[in-house]
Design an enzyme around this catalytic site. Sequence first.
Site, short mmCIF file in Angstrom:
data_model
loop_
_atom_site.label_atom_id
_atom_site.label_comp_id
_atom_site.label_asym_id
_atom_site.label_seq_id
_atom_site.Cartn_x
_atom_site.Cartn_y
_atom_site.Cartn_z
CD GLU A 12 -1.81 2.33 1.54
OE1 GLU A 12 -1.53 2.98 0.61
OE2 GLU A 12 -1.93 2.56 2.70
CB CYS A 18 -0.70 7.11 1.32
SG CYS A 18 -1.99 6.32 2.36
C1 UN1 Z 1 -2.24 6.71 5.28
O1 UN1 Z 1 -2.14 8.04 5.03
O2 UN1 Z 1 -1.35 6.22 4.95
O3 UN1 Z 1 -7.98 7.60 5.42
C2 UN1 Z 1 -3.27 6.35 5.77
C3 UN1 Z 1 -7.36 8.10 6.17
C4 UN1 Z 1 -6.59 7.50 7.30
C5 UN1 Z 1 -5.56 6.34 7.02
C6 UN1 Z 1 -4.45 7.08 6.15
N1 UN1 Z 1 -7.75 6.48 7.88
O4 UN1 Z 1 -7.01 9.46 6.05
#
Ligand code: UN1
Length: 499
Positions: A252, A286
């Site tokens: 991921e 991310c």
């Molecule tokens: C990430 O940024 O790696 O959807 C995960 C979101 C969080 C997770 C982000 N629940 O912003």
Amino acid sequence: MQSIEAKNFINGEWREAASGERLSSLNPADTTEIVGTVPDSDERDVDEAVKAARSAFRGWYELGWVRRAEVLDKFAQLMKRDLEEMARLVTRECGKPLNEGRADVVEALHMAQYAASLGRMPVGEVIASEIPEKDAYIRRKPKGVVGCITPWNFPVAIPLWEMTPSLVSGNTVVFKPSEETPICGDFIFRLLEEAGMPRGVVNIVHGIGEKAGAALSEHPDVDVILFTGSYEVGKLIQRQAATEVHKFVATEMGGKNAVIVLDDADMGIAVPSCVISAFKTAGQRCVSSNRLIVDRKVVDEFQERFLRATDRINVGNGLTDDVFYGPMINKAGVEKYHLHNRKAKEEGADVLREGGELEGLEYAHGYFVKPFVYRMEYRPGTFCLREEAFSPHVAIIPVDGVEEAVAVHNDTDLGLAMAVCTEDFRKMRYVRDHADYGIGYVNLPSIGAEVHLPFGGVKGSGNGHPSAEGLLDAVTHRTAFTVNHGKEIVMAQGMSAEV
Ligand code: UN1
């Protein structure tokens, strides 16, 4: 604040690394503060941890789903007890504001509760056979030893996305936390020990990616590698892990995510959605959006309101009140931000907010940067519109209509999160069906996923089943099991060639 001296946890014992060396974890809001130190492990420590996990596997598997879930349930209760302490540690070690530190721990808690609930859910299916006297089943079986390699931006939630589904389904785990946030990893492990995890079922090996991480990816006796982090490292890990045919790698990685604002969008929704998507966690998720793709008919109005909201953003130490975002994680993060800003200027950006590092006493020892906002006409092949900035760097890109919006959206090698703001169900459906993404939102920010939904991306963002809801598919085999209740052997139709 006292600095914590953490150790590896291998086969139920707290141990130093074979090298005897230690690494420090600093507070990115104040680098004069050492949050803790950890062992600098190498392949010798990883090998011990994998051996411990392998020998614990059989016993853990034989405990069964419900008993394993009970240990996770106990762990969830301990997390609830220590929520506030963990949240403060998250803020001190990775910089995000306290409310986000809390959200990180709550997301982790939800994951542990969700995984514990799987212990009482169906673990397979009963399927009809071609032969009436036969029963056929599909049963999930654990793969064995799972190696988890996780990033610093969700230092509690992401480790538990990966570890808890692995554990409830009967795998044992070797965890290598990010070297930026190892003390959060240590906290998790102290609670796992207190929850009564049997010896060797969970192991933590601290260290840097190039040494401890690489040793885990390359280890021949690891069955699955679960990785969340950058595209470059994910690609490297996929190559390192290609040592054994049985080893499965789930990745991921990043995104060059976008919010699409169509001409009929409710600006009361679109503007805050974009501010949250671009700037929460200083753009270091991310799922953060570096691109705001806005219909030309409304782009001027949008731009004015977006800039007004951006100017109200308060950047600072996450432990102080009313901070919207905290520091970048480290110097490399600041440099990446500068690189993207510089590239955008070279590529013809009309800069609307100049960005740059914050100056003044309260920012002196931290990695604080301001929002960088620009407007740019779309051109294919533009670096700043295609590559992830992982920082508060955001482009407003005018487009003509929904089809162009989607074409611009798709012009990147990544495809993780996408949000669209519209009131028109036909346009919404067009975006839903034609944009490349793994996590889609309508009239919402591109961040804020829930643990019981799939989390993962398409194209360069990952290979589809690494996190949260989808993870059981990565860490279990779906085995076929067929039982003959008849007194003679009757072959399935294909085998007997009866049509
Ligand atoms: C990430 O940024 O790696 O959807 C995960 C979101 C969080 C997770 C982000 N629940 O912003």
